[in-house]
Write a protein that holds these residues in place. Structure first.
Motif, PDB file in Angstrom:
ATOM      1  N   ASP A  41      36.758  64.013  93.628  1.00 36.82           N
ATOM      2  CA  ASP A  41      35.715  63.268  94.349  1.00 36.82           C
ATOM      3  C   ASP A  41      36.192  61.840  94.593  1.00 36.82           C
ATOM      4  OD1 ASP A  41      34.036  65.461  94.249  1.00 36.82           O
ATOM      5  OD2 ASP A  41      33.218  64.887  92.295  1.00 36.82           O
ATOM      6  N   LEU A  42      36.039  61.414  95.849  1.00 42.16           N
ATOM      7  CA  LEU A  42      36.507  60.083  96.238  1.00 42.16           C
ATOM      8  C   LEU A  42      35.417  59.040  96.050  1.00 42.16           C
ATOM      9  CD1 LEU A  42      38.656  60.452  99.482  1.00 42.16           C
ATOM     10  CD2 LEU A  42      39.337  59.452  97.308  1.00 42.16           C
ATOM     11  N   GLY A  43      35.841  57.889  95.587  1.00 46.80           N
ATOM     12  CA  GLY A  43      34.954  56.741  95.495  1.00 46.80           C
ATOM     13  C   GLY A  43      35.611  55.546  96.156  1.00 46.80           C
ATOM     14  N   ILE A  44      34.859  54.490  96.234  1.00 46.61           N
ATOM     15  CA  ILE A  44      35.360  53.282  96.885  1.00 46.61           C
ATOM     16  C   ILE A  44      35.053  52.086  95.996  1.00 46.61           C
ATOM     17  CG2 ILE A  44      33.269  52.678  98.176  1.00 46.61           C
ATOM     18  CD1 ILE A  44      36.708  52.744  99.757  1.00 46.61           C
ATOM     19  N   ILE A  45      35.988  51.171  95.929  1.00 44.25           N
ATOM     20  CA  ILE A  45      35.744  49.904  95.252  1.00 44.25           C
ATOM     21  C   ILE A  45      35.515  48.836  96.321  1.00 44.25           C
ATOM     22  CG2 ILE A  45      36.695  48.106  93.769  1.00 44.25           C
ATOM     23  CD1 ILE A  45      38.340  50.195  92.367  1.00 44.25           C
ATOM     24  N   ASP A  46      34.380  48.193  96.226  1.00 39.97           N
ATOM     25  CA  ASP A  46      34.061  47.102  97.144  1.00 39.97           C
ATOM     26  C   ASP A  46      34.402  45.798  96.433  1.00 39.97           C
ATOM     27  OD1 ASP A  46      33.034  45.226  98.862  1.00 39.97           O
ATOM     28  OD2 ASP A  46      31.206  46.363  99.313  1.00 39.97           O
ATOM     29  N   HIS A  47      35.521  45.216  96.808  1.00 44.02           N
ATOM     30  CA  HIS A  47      35.981  44.011  96.127  1.00 44.02           C
ATOM     31  C   HIS A  47      35.137  42.782  96.482  1.00 44.02           C
ATOM     32  CE1 HIS A  47      39.536  45.746  94.255  1.00 44.02           C
ATOM     33  NE2 HIS A  47      39.805  46.378  95.412  1.00 44.02           N
ATOM     34  N   TYR A  48      34.313  42.895  97.509  1.00 41.70           N
ATOM     35  CA  TYR A  48      33.466  41.756  97.854  1.00 41.70           C
ATOM     36  C   TYR A  48      32.361  41.553  96.828  1.00 41.70           C
ATOM     37  CZ  TYR A  48      35.642  41.228 102.464  1.00 41.70           C
ATOM     38  OH  TYR A  48      36.539  41.001 103.476  1.00 41.70           O
ATOM     39  N   ASN A  49      31.778  42.655  96.337  1.00 42.48           N
ATOM     40  CA  ASN A  49      30.713  42.531  95.321  1.00 42.48           C
ATOM     41  C   ASN A  49      31.104  43.203  93.998  1.00 42.48           C
ATOM     42  OD1 ASN A  49      30.466  45.257  95.919  1.00 42.48           O
ATOM     43  ND2 ASN A  49      28.707  44.924  97.296  1.00 42.48           N
ATOM     44  N   ASP A  50      32.382  43.617  93.902  1.00 43.75           N
ATOM     45  CA  ASP A  50      32.919  44.191  92.664  1.00 43.75           C
ATOM     46  C   ASP A  50      32.091  45.386  92.185  1.00 43.75           C
ATOM     47  OD1 ASP A  50      34.760  44.426  90.653  1.00 43.75           O
ATOM     48  OD2 ASP A  50      33.728  43.036  89.299  1.00 43.75           O
ATOM     49  N   THR A  51      31.885  46.376  93.056  1.00 40.91           N
ATOM     50  CA  THR A  51      31.119  47.586  92.728  1.00 40.91           C
ATOM     51  C   THR A  51      31.958  48.820  93.046  1.00 40.91           C
ATOM     52  OG1 THR A  51      30.084  47.611  94.935  1.00 40.91           O
ATOM     53  CG2 THR A  51      28.900  46.483  93.151  1.00 40.91           C
ATOM     54  N   LYS A  52      31.587  49.902  92.394  1.00 37.05           N
ATOM     55  CA  LYS A  52      32.201  51.205  92.662  1.00 37.05           C
ATOM     56  C   LYS A  52      31.105  52.148  93.143  1.00 37.05           C
ATOM     57  CE  LYS A  52      35.757  50.822  89.062  1.00 37.05           C
ATOM     58  NZ  LYS A  52      36.325  51.421  87.836  1.00 37.05           N
ATOM     59  N   ARG A  53      31.404  52.898  94.182  1.00 37.27           N
ATOM     60  CA  ARG A  53      30.410  53.828  94.720  1.00 37.27           C
ATOM     61  C   ARG A  53      31.123  54.961  95.447  1.00 37.27           C
ATOM     62  NH1 ARG A  53      29.462  51.519 100.091  1.00 37.27           N
ATOM     63  NH2 ARG A  53      30.385  49.421 100.172  1.00 37.27           N
ATOM     64  N   SER A  54      30.333  55.953  95.845  1.00 36.53           N
ATOM     65  CA  SER A  54      30.894  57.107  96.540  1.00 36.53           C
ATOM     66  C   SER A  54      31.264  56.728  97.973  1.00 36.53           C
ATOM     67  CB  SER A  54      29.877  58.252  96.554  1.00 36.53           C
ATOM     68  OG  SER A  54      30.318  59.302  97.388  1.00 36.53           O
ATOM     69  N   VAL A  55      32.254  57.430  98.521  1.00 35.09           N
ATOM     70  CA  VAL A  55      32.638  57.185  99.924  1.00 35.09           C
ATOM     71  C   VAL A  55      31.520  57.603 100.872  1.00 35.09           C
ATOM     72  CG1 VAL A  55      35.117  57.370  99.540  1.00 35.09           C
ATOM     73  CG2 VAL A  55      33.777  59.446  99.965  1.00 35.09           C
ATOM     74  N   ASN A  56      30.547  58.392 100.364  1.00 36.01           N
ATOM     75  CA  ASN A  56      29.430  58.800 101.218  1.00 36.01           C
ATOM     76  C   ASN A  56      28.542  57.621 101.611  1.00 36.01           C
ATOM     77  OD1 ASN A  56      30.234  61.485 101.038  1.00 36.01           O
ATOM     78  ND2 ASN A  56      29.015  61.845  99.186  1.00 36.01           N
ATOM     79  N   THR A  57      28.697  56.510 100.892  1.00 37.52           N
ATOM     80  CA  THR A  57      27.882  55.333 101.198  1.00 37.52           C
ATOM     81  C   THR A  57      28.505  54.468 102.307  1.00 37.52           C
ATOM     82  OG1 THR A  57      28.984  54.014  99.486  1.00 37.52           O
ATOM     83  CG2 THR A  57      27.025  55.268  98.830  1.00 37.52           C
ATOM     84  N   LEU A  58      29.716  54.817 102.740  1.00 33.07           N
ATOM     85  CA  LEU A  58      30.383  54.039 103.793  1.00 33.07           C
ATOM     86  C   LEU A  58      29.731  54.295 105.134  1.00 33.07           C
ATOM     87  CD1 LEU A  58      34.150  54.549 102.824  1.00 33.07           C
ATOM     88  CD2 LEU A  58      32.740  52.508 102.438  1.00 33.07           C
ATOM     89  N   SER A  59      29.759  53.295 105.944  1.00 34.86           N
ATOM     90  CA  SER A  59      29.250  53.452 107.310  1.00 34.86           C
ATOM     91  C   SER A  59      30.233  54.286 108.121  1.00 34.86           C
ATOM     92  CB  SER A  59      29.064  52.079 107.952  1.00 34.86           C
ATOM     93  OG  SER A  59      30.320  51.426 108.083  1.00 34.86           O
ATOM     94  N   GLY A  60      29.864  54.593 109.357  1.00 37.01           N
ATOM     95  CA  GLY A  60      30.729  55.408 110.203  1.00 37.01           C
ATOM     96  C   GLY A  60      32.082  54.764 110.438  1.00 37.01           C
ATOM     97  N   GLY A  61      32.066  53.471 110.747  1.00 35.17           N
ATOM     98  CA  GLY A  61      33.323  52.775 110.993  1.00 35.17           C
ATOM     99  C   GLY A  61      34.158  52.676 109.736  1.00 35.17           C
ATOM    100  N   GLU A  62      33.504  52.423 108.596  1.00 34.20           N
ATOM    101  CA  GLU A  62      34.234  52.324 107.339  1.00 34.20           C
ATOM    102  C   GLU A  62      34.813  53.684 106.937  1.00 34.20           C
ATOM    103  OE1 GLU A  62      31.570  48.707 105.369  1.00 34.20           O
ATOM    104  OE2 GLU A  62      31.052  50.810 105.002  1.00 34.20           O
ATOM    105  N   SER A  63      34.079  54.748 107.232  1.00 29.49           N
ATOM    106  CA  SER A  63      34.574  56.092 106.937  1.00 29.49           C
ATOM    107  C   SER A  63      35.805  56.401 107.775  1.00 29.49           C
ATOM    108  CB  SER A  63      33.487  57.143 107.206  1.00 29.49           C
ATOM    109  OG  SER A  63      32.399  56.968 106.342  1.00 29.49           O
TER     110      SER A  63
END
Length: 306
Positions: free
Chosen positions: A194-216
């Motif tokens: 299962d893929l996740g994403i680290i958002d270095h702007y707010n230092d959080t980890k979440r699923s790639v399903n939370t990415l917008s269309g462009g980010e995906s």
């Protein structure tokens, strides 16, 4: 006593006077009478002794006969008891022989059971080894994450792909996003890729399903490029010289789109990159184009632009 009588008779023969003869004769008669009486007494004593002897012999004989009978009875009883003892001994000997045979058979059975137990233990030991391997392969180890061997191997390779993909993604996202593998939600899960994403702007980890269309799209493009880099690096002699990307750019804003185009232009320096898109930005920035134009019912026409 007889000797005294005979001596008196000789003296009587020697007497010559009548008075002396009478005197001697009376004395002789008295001696004879005394002798007779003594004989009678002796006979009575003898008869008494003989009778006593006979009685004693009878008593002794009877007692001996009774003793003999008792002894014979005792001997017969002893013989019977001895016979009983012998029969009991024979019976016990037979039972002991049967018990010895039974014990021998039981020992043989016990030895066979021991051998079977040893074989069973060896099989169980081998089974535990293979079961441990099987559980490891199938991701069923107790108190461990339920990751199958296939998934584990894939995740190892996937980590390498992510490492190379993140080089691209960090560049496209201006250092905001980094792809990671998420751990299994629980130990019963068969997840592991299962893929996740680290958002270095707010230092959080979440699923790639939370990415917008462009980010995906950015993440997908980075993964595709990371995969191609991985294949070329580890497959020895394989060179991926052509890449086609179908759509996805319409979801990007202008800044992200320009970053994606810049990345593709950089890639085109050492490989052929084909992009299928309806986005006008590509028409303006891509020099070599194959334009497909619909002509209504007449079909489509192709125009090569260089």
């Amino acid at each position: 006593q007889n000797a005294s009588v005979q001596a008196s008779i000789r003296q009587l023969g020697e007497c010559k006077a009548k008075d002396e003869i009478d005197h001697r004769l009376k004395a002789l008669n008295k001696m004879i009478e005394d002798d007779r009486k003594e004989r009678e007494e002796q006979d009575k004593k003898y008869q008494a002794i003989s009778q006593k002897k006979a009685e004693l012999e009878g008593t002794i004989g009877k007692e001996q006969e009774e003793s003999k009978i008792d002894l014979e009875k005792a001997l017969q009883k002893n013989e019977e008891e001895l016979q009983s003892f012998q029969e009991a001994k024979n019976k016990y000997d037979q039972e002991i022989l049967q018990l010895e045979r039974f014990e021998q058979n039981e020992r043989y059975v016990l030895e066979q059971i021991r051998k079977q137990i040893q074989q069973k233990q060896a099989i169980e030991k081998e089974y535990q080894l293979f079961k441990s391997l099987a559980d490891t392969f199938s991701g069923k180890l107790k108190d461990k994450n339920k990751i199958q061997l296939e998934t584990y191997v894939q995740s190892a390779y996937f980590q390498e792909i992510l490492h190379k993909a993140n080089i691209r993604l960090m560049a496209i996202s201006d250092g905001q996003y980094e792809l990671i593998l998420l751990p299994a939600i629980n130990k019963r899960s068969q997840s592991g890729l299962d893929l996740g994403i680290i958002d270095h702007y707010n230092d959080t980890k979440r699923s790639v399903n939370t990415l917008s269309g462009g980010e995906s799209f950015e993440a997908s493009l980075s993964l595709a490029l990371g995969l191609s880099d991985m294949v070329q690096e580890q497959s020895g002699g394989i060179s991926i010289e052509t890449m086609f990307i179908d759509e996805g750019f319409g979801t990007l804003d202008e800044e992200k789109l320009n970053q994606a185009i810049d990345l593709l232009i950089d890639l085109s320096d050492h490989r052929l990159v084909g992009v299928i898109s309806h986005t006008n930005a590509f028409k303006e920035r891509i020099d070599q184009q194959i334009r497909v134009q619909k002509n209504g019912e007449q079909g489509s026409s192709i125009q090569i632009v260089d």
